[in-house]
Design an enzyme around this catalytic site. Sequence first.
Site, mmCIF file in Angstrom:
data_model
loop_
_atom_site.group_PDB
_atom_site.id
_atom_site.type_symbol
_atom_site.label_atom_id
_atom_site.label_comp_id
_atom_site.label_asym_id
_atom_site.label_seq_id
_atom_site.Cartn_x
_atom_site.Cartn_y
_atom_site.Cartn_z
ATOM 1 N N ASN A 121 -53.276 40.043 -28.198
ATOM 2 C CA ASN A 121 -53.940 40.270 -26.758
ATOM 3 C C ASN A 121 -55.440 39.913 -26.863
ATOM 4 O OD1 ASN A 121 -55.429 42.048 -24.711
ATOM 5 N ND2 ASN A 121 -53.265 42.291 -24.208
ATOM 6 N N GLY A 178 -58.801 51.033 -31.357
ATOM 7 C CA GLY A 178 -58.016 52.237 -30.566
ATOM 8 C C GLY A 178 -56.441 51.819 -30.700
ATOM 9 N N TYR A 179 -56.227 50.552 -30.558
ATOM 10 C CA TYR A 179 -54.710 50.299 -30.308
ATOM 11 C C TYR A 179 -54.211 50.472 -31.560
ATOM 12 C CZ TYR A 179 -50.970 47.431 -28.102
ATOM 13 O OH TYR A 179 -49.906 46.758 -27.695
ATOM 14 N N GLU A 227 -55.310 36.322 -26.551
ATOM 15 C CA GLU A 227 -54.957 35.572 -25.356
ATOM 16 C C GLU A 227 -56.125 35.523 -24.253
ATOM 17 O OE1 GLU A 227 -51.173 37.498 -24.221
ATOM 18 O OE2 GLU A 227 -52.207 38.124 -22.253
ATOM 19 N N ARG A 238 -49.405 42.832 -42.400
ATOM 20 C CA ARG A 238 -48.137 42.260 -42.763
ATOM 21 C C ARG A 238 -47.858 42.736 -44.261
ATOM 22 N NH1 ARG A 238 -45.697 38.593 -40.036
ATOM 23 N NH2 ARG A 238 -46.635 37.638 -38.008
ATOM 24 N N ARG A 239 -48.922 42.607 -45.022
ATOM 25 C CA ARG A 239 -48.752 43.097 -46.453
ATOM 26 C C ARG A 239 -48.386 44.281 -46.527
ATOM 27 N NH1 ARG A 239 -53.703 39.774 -48.971
ATOM 28 N NH2 ARG A 239 -52.955 37.631 -48.565
ATOM 29 N N ARG A 293 -55.856 52.174 -26.959
ATOM 30 C CA ARG A 293 -56.176 50.950 -26.468
ATOM 31 C C ARG A 293 -56.766 51.191 -25.090
ATOM 32 N NH1 ARG A 293 -51.480 50.938 -24.070
ATOM 33 N NH2 ARG A 293 -51.202 49.367 -22.591
ATOM 34 N N ARG A 295 -50.099 43.419 -32.001
ATOM 35 C CA ARG A 295 -50.122 43.140 -30.681
ATOM 36 C C ARG A 295 -51.916 43.025 -30.176
ATOM 37 N NH1 ARG A 295 -47.596 40.079 -27.387
ATOM 38 N NH2 ARG A 295 -49.026 40.839 -26.095
ATOM 39 N N ALA A 296 -52.471 44.016 -30.827
ATOM 40 C CA ALA A 296 -53.882 44.013 -30.560
ATOM 41 C C ALA A 296 -54.602 42.842 -30.874
ATOM 42 C CB ALA A 296 -54.578 45.269 -31.597
HETATM 43 N N1 LIG Z 1 -49.995 40.181 -22.790
HETATM 44 C C1 LIG Z 1 -50.506 41.447 -22.026
HETATM 45 C C2 LIG Z 1 -50.977 40.958 -20.730
HETATM 46 C C3 LIG Z 1 -51.488 42.141 -19.747
HETATM 47 C C4 LIG Z 1 -52.536 43.092 -20.512
HETATM 48 O O1 LIG Z 1 -53.557 42.736 -21.137
HETATM 49 N N2 LIG Z 1 -51.994 44.395 -20.819
HETATM 50 C C5 LIG Z 1 -52.866 45.512 -21.377
HETATM 51 C C6 LIG Z 1 -52.775 46.704 -20.845
HETATM 52 S S1 LIG Z 1 -51.021 46.967 -20.527
HETATM 53 C C7 LIG Z 1 -52.636 45.508 -22.592
HETATM 54 O O2 LIG Z 1 -53.226 46.203 -23.514
HETATM 55 N N3 LIG Z 1 -51.560 45.082 -23.219
HETATM 56 C C8 LIG Z 1 -50.954 45.479 -24.649
HETATM 57 C C9 LIG Z 1 -50.286 44.317 -25.237
HETATM 58 O O3 LIG Z 1 -50.678 42.965 -24.838
HETATM 59 O O4 LIG Z 1 -49.875 44.393 -26.345
HETATM 60 C C10 LIG Z 1 -49.328 42.314 -22.180
HETATM 61 O O5 LIG Z 1 -48.535 41.955 -22.533
HETATM 62 O O6 LIG Z 1 -49.696 43.715 -21.862
HETATM 63 N N1 LIG Z 2 -50.762 36.041 -35.406
HETATM 64 C C1 LIG Z 2 -50.744 35.675 -36.896
HETATM 65 C C2 LIG Z 2 -52.161 36.424 -37.294
HETATM 66 C C3 LIG Z 2 -52.835 36.135 -38.784
HETATM 67 C C4 LIG Z 2 -52.325 34.771 -39.332
HETATM 68 O O1 LIG Z 2 -52.747 33.681 -38.913
HETATM 69 N N2 LIG Z 2 -51.247 34.946 -40.401
HETATM 70 C C5 LIG Z 2 -50.846 33.772 -41.409
HETATM 71 C C6 LIG Z 2 -50.817 33.967 -42.767
HETATM 72 S S1 LIG Z 2 -49.599 35.674 -42.725
HETATM 73 C C7 LIG Z 2 -49.606 32.886 -40.685
HETATM 74 O O2 LIG Z 2 -49.385 31.981 -41.231
HETATM 75 N N3 LIG Z 2 -48.920 33.944 -39.836
HETATM 76 C C8 LIG Z 2 -47.518 33.426 -39.436
HETATM 77 C C9 LIG Z 2 -47.414 33.387 -38.286
HETATM 78 O O3 LIG Z 2 -48.051 33.785 -37.362
HETATM 79 O O4 LIG Z 2 -46.083 33.395 -37.628
HETATM 80 C C10 LIG Z 2 -49.790 36.396 -37.728
HETATM 81 O O5 LIG Z 2 -49.016 37.266 -36.954
HETATM 82 O O6 LIG Z 2 -49.577 36.292 -38.755
#
Ligand SMILES: N[C@@H](CCC(=O)N[C@@H](CS)C(=O)NCC(=O)O)C(=O)O
Ligand SMILES: N[C@@H](CCC(=O)N[C@@H](CS)C(=O)NCC(=O)O)C(=O)O
Lengths: 147, 147, 147
Positions: A56, A97-98, A59, A31-32, A105, A52-53
């Site tokens: 994911n 990797g991602y 999740e 982010r920074r 990935r 996204r990495a």
């Molecule tokens: N939230 C996942 C659910 C399914 C999943 O795990 N997909 C794998 C293979 S396409 C992945 O690496 N997704 C990349 C991501 O979640 O940004 C998605 O949006 O794709």
């Molecule tokens: N998913 C979080 C992971 C890292 C995190 O916890 N960031 C803190 C400090 S930048 C936050 O408050 N994120 C705001 C958000 O998740 O919308 C993100 O996208 O930032």
Amino acid sequence: MMLDQVVLLAAVTVLGLLEQAYFSLKVIYARRKHSVSPPATTGPPEFERVFRAQANCSEYFPLFVFSLWLAGIFFSQALAALFGLLYLYGRYLYFHGYAESAQGRLEPLYFSAKMLWVLIALAGAGVICTMTQVYLGLDLLHFFSHV
Amino acid sequence: MMLDQVVLLAAVTVLGLLEQAYFSLKVIYARRKHSVSPPATTGPPEFERVFRAQANCSEYFPLFVFSLWLAGIFFSQALAALFGLLYLYGRYLYFHGYAESAQGRLEPLYFSAKMLWVLIALAGAGVICTMTQVYLGLDLLHFFSHV
Amino acid sequence: MMLDQVVLLAAVTVLGLLEQAYFSLKVIYARRKHSVSPPATTGPPEFERVFRAQANCSEYFPLFVFSLWLAGIFFSQALAALFGLLYLYGRYLYFHGYAESAQGRLEPLYFSAKMLWVLIALAGAGVICTMTQVYLGLDLLHFFSHV
Ligand SMILES: N[C@@H](CCC(=O)N[C@@H](CS)C(=O)NCC(=O)O)C(=O)O
Ligand SMILES: N[C@@H](CCC(=O)N[C@@H](CS)C(=O)NCC(=O)O)C(=O)O
Ligand SMILES: N[C@@H](CCC(=O)N[C@@H](CS)C(=O)NCC(=O)O)C(=O)O
């Protein structure tokens, strides 16, 4: 349930928590670096891949921990801990990797997905064995070893 | 804690893990079908509904599993397992309803939310009873059955 | 494992579940107020901040619950419950701070992140002590108290 029956599962879980914390820090740095201030979640592809990495991995993290503990308690602590470590290693490769490229990935994703399926299968097998024992009085493991 | 006191909770959790895996596969197929390659998460509404359906179910999955186990351990395993199955069934309908149309997600959402509230209420009631017993020496269930 | 050894952890977890349910309701109200119908997740900044506040809290919730229970079972239930309550309080401030302004999320974020690190550290310390006892026959706590 004694602590020694779950301490390896606990150790793998703590490693997983540290890994997730590491992924979160990586998103904060990204982010920074790319000036993507919250609440935005979109930006240059380099940022979005890191974002996204981590999303994911987050999740799947509860699915992983639940499978790990069920497999370890109902099947075998040592096997569950082993596949759990491999899963976490796969997720480390997935994240990096991602971050490199969307293509990067895929291979570690397949690997960690396989490890998760193994944990779910062990959990399922252990739960079914325990249920047949508790509700049908049948000891499946004993039964098969005598066939 | 003996395994027979939690084996039904474990069985419902394994079913939940399989359901989450199924939702993930559905997102992967939707990504292929609508050509939405990671890290993108936006695309045609048909894709976005499937994507959000899985995201929403994933967000609630840990809440569900924690409620299920607390309700089952501190209140009643059988009741928790029953409402747990209903929750998972509701989420199945939610996923497919949402995939059809945004409107289609609403009815099953209300249903699964109600099942989750029941689990949280059972967990809360069980925990309060156990606390009054442990810290005040009062057996609430016994007490009420004598009023 | 007796219920009195985990009932405080269970109580903090139930509070956490109620907090997460409250955050979800807040997102639903924000969707209505700003007319952001699912599957959309973008809209005016006021909406996006509420949406992301809940998403961020949801992402960390499983990490929090796992740390809480490991710290409470392997280190000290009372300490884990105390830091757990502080974490939930920090997340409450985070949610409302973030809803106000992106800047407003930062101070409570640092606070709740610190509480989470404490829980992870207690969990790690407790697990390492138990492992040295189980696998090396060494009672670290006893050892240090005699140095
Ligand atoms: N939230 C996942 C659910 C399914 C999943 O795990 N997909 C794998 C293979 S396409 C992945 O690496 N997704 C990349 C991501 O979640 O940004 C998605 O949006 O794709
Ligand atoms: N998913 C979080 C992971 C890292 C995190 O916890 N960031 C803190 C400090 S930048 C936050 O408050 N994120 C705001 C958000 O998740 O919308 C993100 O996208 O930032
Ligand atoms: N993350 C959810 C939190 C609240 C929630 O569960 N909303 C329900 C009723 S509006 C829903 O079905 N949300 C659709 C979605 O998450 O895409 C959201 O963004 O809406």
